[in-house]
Design an enzyme around this catalytic site. Structure first.
Site, PDB file in Angstrom:
ATOM      1  N   GLU A  14       9.430 -10.810  10.270  1.00 24.76           N
ATOM      2  CA  GLU A  14       9.552  -9.654   9.262  1.00 24.76           C
ATOM      3  C   GLU A  14      11.027  -9.491   9.284  1.00 24.76           C
ATOM      4  O   GLU A  14      11.839  -9.207   8.273  1.00 24.76           O
ATOM      5  CB  GLU A  14       8.863  -8.668   9.464  1.00 24.76           C
ATOM      6  CG  GLU A  14       7.275  -8.763   9.334  1.00 24.76           C
ATOM      7  CD  GLU A  14       7.018  -9.260   8.072  1.00 24.76           C
ATOM      8  OE1 GLU A  14       7.566  -9.489   7.155  1.00 24.76           O
ATOM      9  OE2 GLU A  14       5.893  -9.836   7.926  1.00 24.76           O
ATOM     10  N   HIS A  29       3.884 -19.285   0.720  1.00 29.34           N
ATOM     11  CA  HIS A  29       3.084 -19.317   2.104  1.00 29.34           C
ATOM     12  C   HIS A  29       2.399 -20.631   2.355  1.00 29.34           C
ATOM     13  O   HIS A  29       1.948 -20.858   3.249  1.00 29.34           O
ATOM     14  CB  HIS A  29       1.821 -18.096   2.127  1.00 29.34           C
ATOM     15  CG  HIS A  29       2.717 -16.747   2.427  1.00 29.34           C
ATOM     16  ND1 HIS A  29       2.902 -16.000   1.158  1.00 29.34           N
ATOM     17  CD2 HIS A  29       3.106 -16.018   3.370  1.00 29.34           C
ATOM     18  CE1 HIS A  29       3.551 -14.782   1.510  1.00 29.34           C
ATOM     19  NE2 HIS A  29       3.658 -14.729   2.824  1.00 29.34           N
TER      20      HIS A  29
END
Lengths: 150, 1028
Positions: free
Chosen positions: B446, B539
């Site tokens: 992140e 993803h």
């Protein structure tokens, strides 16, 4: 008399058949088979890429789909009037001609499916703030999501 | 628990954008004022426009424009050597008259000649000697020693020097010398005029002086008996002593020779004492106890491990706030709710970030294991980027790192973690994961998204989005580097057969293509998904570059691989990069770091070959327009009160003999001119839109509207549309299309993500300019953030709005895009313009209401780079030259408002030299050209060559071009879009005679019409091509 009996029997059969068929029809629809308009809202992305989406059929049926499960879960129906109003709102937003596709790492979307065509607005990138009326519609539709009472 | 939502939101909205450099302070006050506008009356009907300007008028000039060089006269004011320094600004301390800031113009310094400490010191001393008379210094060479120096991203070198007198340091007397790339040198700091007659041999000893200080302090504080065992364990520090000269700033009289003692009477206090080294008198003392010392705690994380975390205590309450890092800025922080340069963990208390609270404790014990994990992992990831890559925080500039725990999604438990552009948000898991803060690779993933957003800023869709995800995974695996898996510490084994969400070593991850945890491992398995599916597979297809990294890192080692990828990310990848661009970026980064023939380069090729991302030409996403063939001029606005004329044109040298007055009408604003340059629009003081001919021999002038409604206007580059704003506080931009003869109103909007702040966002737009496609406007807007808990915050920012859709040939939906997601506190930007030939380059005025700094800056939208072109004294309203090699703007020279000019580097966002005066007593320059650009029609009319075949046409993406060469020749194949912009270029030098076949991929281009040209030296062929 026999004729009247036959008529009563026919009416009974017709009534059962009619209500039985309509009742079954309303239960059979899924977002994959439904041929009228439907709205899907959802959010996801992040570390996992998982997406949770809610689909509203024009007849009021509501379904939940989680990307990792890939199956629809029926939820409590929403008022048809609310769905109609949401569809009108999507028309006023002009979703069919919108090119607003700006996902962030976490994103939300609102999608209209009509005549086998899908139109989607996606947002989440801070540099591309979603128009307020789209966010308002999304938030309102989320209030219509209720777990099934069955 | 204290609710800090409002404060945090302000920090988030105004958080520092790394692209905007922090500038030195000055006392300038000019800025773009908020207007005293009235509320727009209801029911206003927009006027019917009967005037229709000709679109694309042609003014052809014979010959070809040559690159212009400025005449010597314009630069004569620049100093030829150091002895002729010309002070541009001098600020003196009122009490002493000493210079505290000096700015001079000189030759641009040579960075290559200032590499070693000695070179830097010599250059600095030489400069100070040249300025000694102004500074009041004697014997500079023996009075200053180099302290530190560094070169910033803009190429400026900053040097700090410590002052000495006869070998004794003068306390707190430091001078900063700044060598700027534009030739300016700036000196600031505090120093002491050379003391005269001061005896620098102390009369009393250091020990005697310390005793005097301790006796004095004993009356004010409590000394703890120092026992070696206790002292060692609690780190009670010894007294520090130094002989210094205390200047008149502190003595309020003559400089004194003093002993400076730093005393630690107990574990909490620190005192500074200055004892006259001749008389023993206490000259100065003060309590230097730091009120914001960091604290530590030991707490148990989600994995049951005891972690030492840095916290902060205030008034008996401890906060999960790490202020121990070098990046912490105590001066700018308002703790605990507004830290700058901290690592901060806060609590959403099971909301969708709707409510944010401090994580706090009354006794430094911590029970929220999610918060402990998030805080600890954020610290580790910060250290990784700092120690491994020299990156100071997410923004590279010491910005605060914020983690939020206990976050939900639509009010439900969140099986996820994400980066929202400002913070890292962690859910507590649901059906597939345990609390996600428990994994170090999640935190690193992140935080890397944050780093990406501040560097390459990869678009989060399709291949660029998959690279974005891949880079986040790669650095996730490098921070948590004991394996190649992602999420293995928080995945439920019952859901993930491999025990992990993703695996760089084995992207299939124990699944098949139908499994949500499966990823393709090479391009044969690439999933061509629509934007509706994972934003085009960000993803999913990230497994391919992930696996390339695994191959690479296992071949050359993780240490080298992570260096190469960090360089590729920060120096080569851009917003639109595709997989092939990643290959090129990694190979180039490896070449930079290890050499072209190194193993690291060879293995980079092998790694990408292994995943079938093969060698090819990467995409060029910085696409320039075709050449403008017209003669260029400068339109300016005369402010000489002795002259009744207003707008005038001149040649690009500003030669007075070329001046031609065009009108006497007074304008409210800078005018707007289309690309062909035939006319200009402006708003007069009666609030009407007017038009005049820019031909020097013409006196044509007329009204577009006479409804007294307008405040500003912009004409599109092709002259087919207008955009305007009204004189009212009005969130509308009005757009008129001459073809449809219709107005369309577009309402401005702005994001907010906190319901406690009622943000009206933009109140009105002001400056406007059309882009070259005719679809977008760039504009600035005045914003007000209403803050019920305090003073409203106001600022100007720059945005784009899509007002026209060329494909539909109709008005667009008015989508707004911000130039910068956020601006530093007190900073505004405005008056935006596009460069003349690069649609991805914009320039604007920058001003800081706190420091008073004003700059002309420019930004490359594609690669995210920002350059400062000029430090100004007022807003510049810049304009690029015809070839983007120069810029003109309004500035002040010798107390006069003038149009200045500066050369630009090839990147178009940085200066290449100093500013010169071009036209005195004038403002609002617009550099324009009369004529047109090389057009599609011209390309199509190139001479034909039947020996060239282009197939198939239309094409879905892959194109084959076959041609015959009679002899060896250079061949260039170029694809243009319908606006004449170069999209693809293939150069094939010295091809042999014979038949040739070239392949061209248009996969990365949108559907539409293109023009393909094949140039074989003097023989060309062009054709119209359809991509579907």
């Amino acid at each position: 008399m026999a004729k009247l009996y036959k008529l009563r029997l026919f009416l009974l059969w017709f009534t059962l058949a009619f209500f039985g068929s309509t009742s079954c029809n309303s239960q059979k629809h899924t977002p994959e088979t439904y041929e009228k308009r439907q709205i899907t809202i959802g959010s996801g992305g992040g570390f996992t890429g998982f997406v949770t989406a809610y689909t509203f059929l024009e007849n009021g049926q509501v379904f939940k789909m989680e990307s990792q499960k890939k199956t629809y879960e029926a939820l409590e129906k929403a008022p048809k009037k609310e769905i109609k109003n949401a569809l009108k709102k999507l028309d006023s937003i002009n979703i069919k001609h919108s090119e607003f596709k700006h996902p962030g790492n976490m994103y939300k979307f609102i999608e209209l499916k009509e005549d086998d065509q899908s139109y989607r607005i996606t947002w989440g990138d801070n540099k591309h703030p979603v128009p307020p009326d789209v966010q308002t519609l999304y938030d309102h539709l989320m209030t219509l999501v209720q777990p099934s009472k069955e | 628990m204290k609710n800090v939502k409002t404060r945090i939101t302000l920090i988030l909205v105004l958080s520092i954008c790394c692209a905007l450099p922090v500038m030195s302070q000055s006392q300038k006050t000019a800025k773009k004022p908020a207007k005293s506008k009235k509320i727009r009356p209801a029911g206003y009907t927009l006027p019917k426009i009967t005037y229709k300007p000709a679109t694309s008028p042609v003014y052809r000039q014979a010959g070809t424009m040559k690159v212009r060089t400025m005449p010597k006269l314009q630069r004569a004011y620049l100093a030829k050597d150091r002895s002729q320094l010309k002070a541009l600004a001098v600020h003196r301390q009122p009490e002493t008259g000493q210079v505290i800031l000096l700015k001079t113009a000189g030759k641009a310094y040579d960075p290559a000649a200032m590499l070693t400490d000695r070179q830097v010191e010599d250059a600095s001393i030489a400069y100070l000697e040249s300025a000694a008379a102004v500074l009041g210094l004697e014997n500079v060479k023996g009075s200053f020693d180099l302290s530190v120096h560094h070169r910033d991203k803009l190429g400026h070198t900053h040097v700090k020097l410590q002052q000495y007198y006869r070998g004794i340091p003068v306390y707190a007397s430091e001078i900063m010398v700044h060598f700027r790339t534009n030739g300016e040198q700036v000196v600031n700091g505090r120093y002491e005029a050379s003391p005269k007659g001061l005896n620098v041999s102390p009369t009393i000893t250091a020990r005697a002086s310390e005793d005097l200080a301790k006796i004095h302090l004993g009356q004010r504080s409590r000394f703890i008996e120092k026992q070696p065992r206790i002292k060692g364990s609690l780190n009670l520090r010894e007294t520090e002593t130094e002989l210094v000269i205390l200047g008149q700033l502190y003595t309020k009289g003559k400089p004194e020779l003093v002993w400076h003692h730093t005393l630690y009477p107990n574990f909490l206090e620190r005192w500074e004492y200055f004892v006259n080294a001749h008389t023993g008198e206490i000259t100065l003392f003060y309590d230097h106890t730091c009120s914001i010392d960091p604290d530590v705690a030991t707490a148990t994380d989600l994995n049951g491990d005891d972690r030492t975390i840095n916290v902060y205590e205030e008034a008996g309450t401890y906060y999960m706030l790490d202020i121990s890092r070098g990046m912490f800025n105590a001066n700018q922080s308002d703790l605990p709710d507004d830290p700058v340069g901290a690592i901060w963990t806060i609590d959403a208390q099971n909301t969708d970030l709707d409510n944010i609270f401090q994580v706090s404790s009354p006794n430094n014990t911590w029970t929220d294991a999610s918060a402990v994990s998030a805080h600890f992992n954020a610290g580790l990831t910060f250290e990784y980027f700092l120690n491994t890559h020299g990156r100071n925080s997410i923004d590279g500039n010491g910005g605060t790192i914020i983690s939020v725990v206990n976050v939900t999604s639509n009010g439900n438990p969140m099986d996820n973690a994400y980066w929202n552009g400002q913070v890292m948000a962690y859910g507590n898991g649901d059906q597939a994961f345990t609390p996600l803060a428990g994994a170090l690779d999640v935190a690193a993933h992140e935080m890397t998204h944050g780093v990406i957003s501040k560097t390459a800023n990869l678009e989060y869709m399709f291949q660029s989005g998959a690279i974005n995800e891949s880079i986040a995974d790669i650095f996730g695996a490098m921070v948590d580097r004991d394996d190649w898996q992602l999420g293995e510490d928080i995945c439920l084994q019952s859901v993930f057969p491999s025990g992990a969400l993703r695996d760089l070593e084995d992207p299939h991850n124990g699944g098949t293509p139908d499994d949500f945890f499966y990823q393709p491992a090479n391009m044969s398995e690439f999933q061509d998904l629509s934007s509706f599916q994972d934003n085009g597979g960000v993803h999913i297809n990230s497994g391919i570059p992930n696996h390339a990294f695994f191959r690479y890192a296992t071949a050359i080692g993780k240490d080298d691989a992570e260096d190469v990828y960090y360089k590729a990310l920060t120096d080569y990848l851009t917003r639109s990069s595709q997989f092939i661009d990643l290959r090129i970026a990694v190979i180039q980064a490896a070449t930079d770091l290890f050499g072209a023939s190194s193993t690291q380069v060879t293995e980079a090729r092998n790694a990408f070959d292994d995943v079938e991302i093969f060698d090819a030409n990467g995409g060029n996403y910085e696409v320039d327009l075709s050449e403008h063939e017209g003669q260029d001029w400068i339109l300016g606005y005369d402010i000489n009160p002795a002259n009744s004329h207003t707008f005038f044109i001149s040649d690009i040298t500003g030669s007075p003999t070329s001046f031609e007055a065009l009108t006497t009408t007074v304008s409210k604003r800078k005018p707007s001119i289309p690309d062909a340059g035939g006319f200009a629009l402006f708003v007069d003081t009666d609030n009407n839109i007017k038009i005049f001919d820019t031909d020097k021999d013409s006196t044509k002038e007329g009204y577009i509207t006479d409804d007294e409604f307008w405040d500003n206007v912009a004409v599109s580059k092709d002259g087919s549309k207008l955009a305007g704003i009204s004189i009212y506080v009005d969130t509308t931009i009005y757009v008129y299309d001459f073809g449809k003869e219709e107005w369309k109103e577009f309402t401005l909007y702005n994001p907010t993500f906190d319901s406690t702040i009622t943000t009206g966002g933009p109140r009105y737009a002001d400056a406007l300019e059309w882009d070259y496609s005719g679809e977008f406007l760039i504009y600035d807007a005045y914003n007000v953030i209403e803050n019920p808990g305090g003073e409203d915050i106001t600022y100007w920012d720059v945005n784009f709005i899509k007002v026209w859709d060329n494909t539909a040939d109709d008005f667009a939906d008015g989508e707004v895009t911000k130039l910068f997601a956020s601006l530093p506190e007190d900073v505004s930007i405005g008056n935006p313009i596009f460069s003349k030939n690069s649609p991805y380059i914009v320039a604007y005025d920058y001003w800081d209401d706190f420091s008073g700094d004003i700059f002309v800056q420019a930004a490359n939208i594609e690669n995210g780079e920002v350059g400062t072109i000029f430090s100004n004294d007022l807003l510049g309203n810049p304009s690029y030259s015809k070839n983007d090699d120069q810029m003109v703007f309004t500035t002040i020279m010798s107390s006069d408002t003038v149009i200045g000019i500066i050369d630009l580097k090839d990147n178009k966002i940085e200066p290449d030299g100093s500013t010169a005066q071009l036209i005195i007593l004038a403002k609002w320059p617009v550099w324009y050209s009369k004529g047109h650009r090389v057009s599609v029609e011209e390309l199509e009319n190139l001479s034909g060559d039947p020996l060239i075949q282009v197939l198939p046409n239309p094409t879905s993406g892959q194109l084959t071009i076959e041609f015959q060469l009679e002899a060896s020749r250079d061949v260039n194949i170029t694809l243009y879009d319908i606006h004449g912009r170069e999209m693809v270029h293939l150069a094939r030098p010295a091809m042999n005679a014979g038949h040739h076949r070239e392949s061209l991929s248009l996969d990365h281009l949108p559907a539409g019409t293109y023009i393909l040209t094949v140039d074989k030296e003097h023989v060309s062929r062009a054709c119209r091509l359809i991509k579907f």
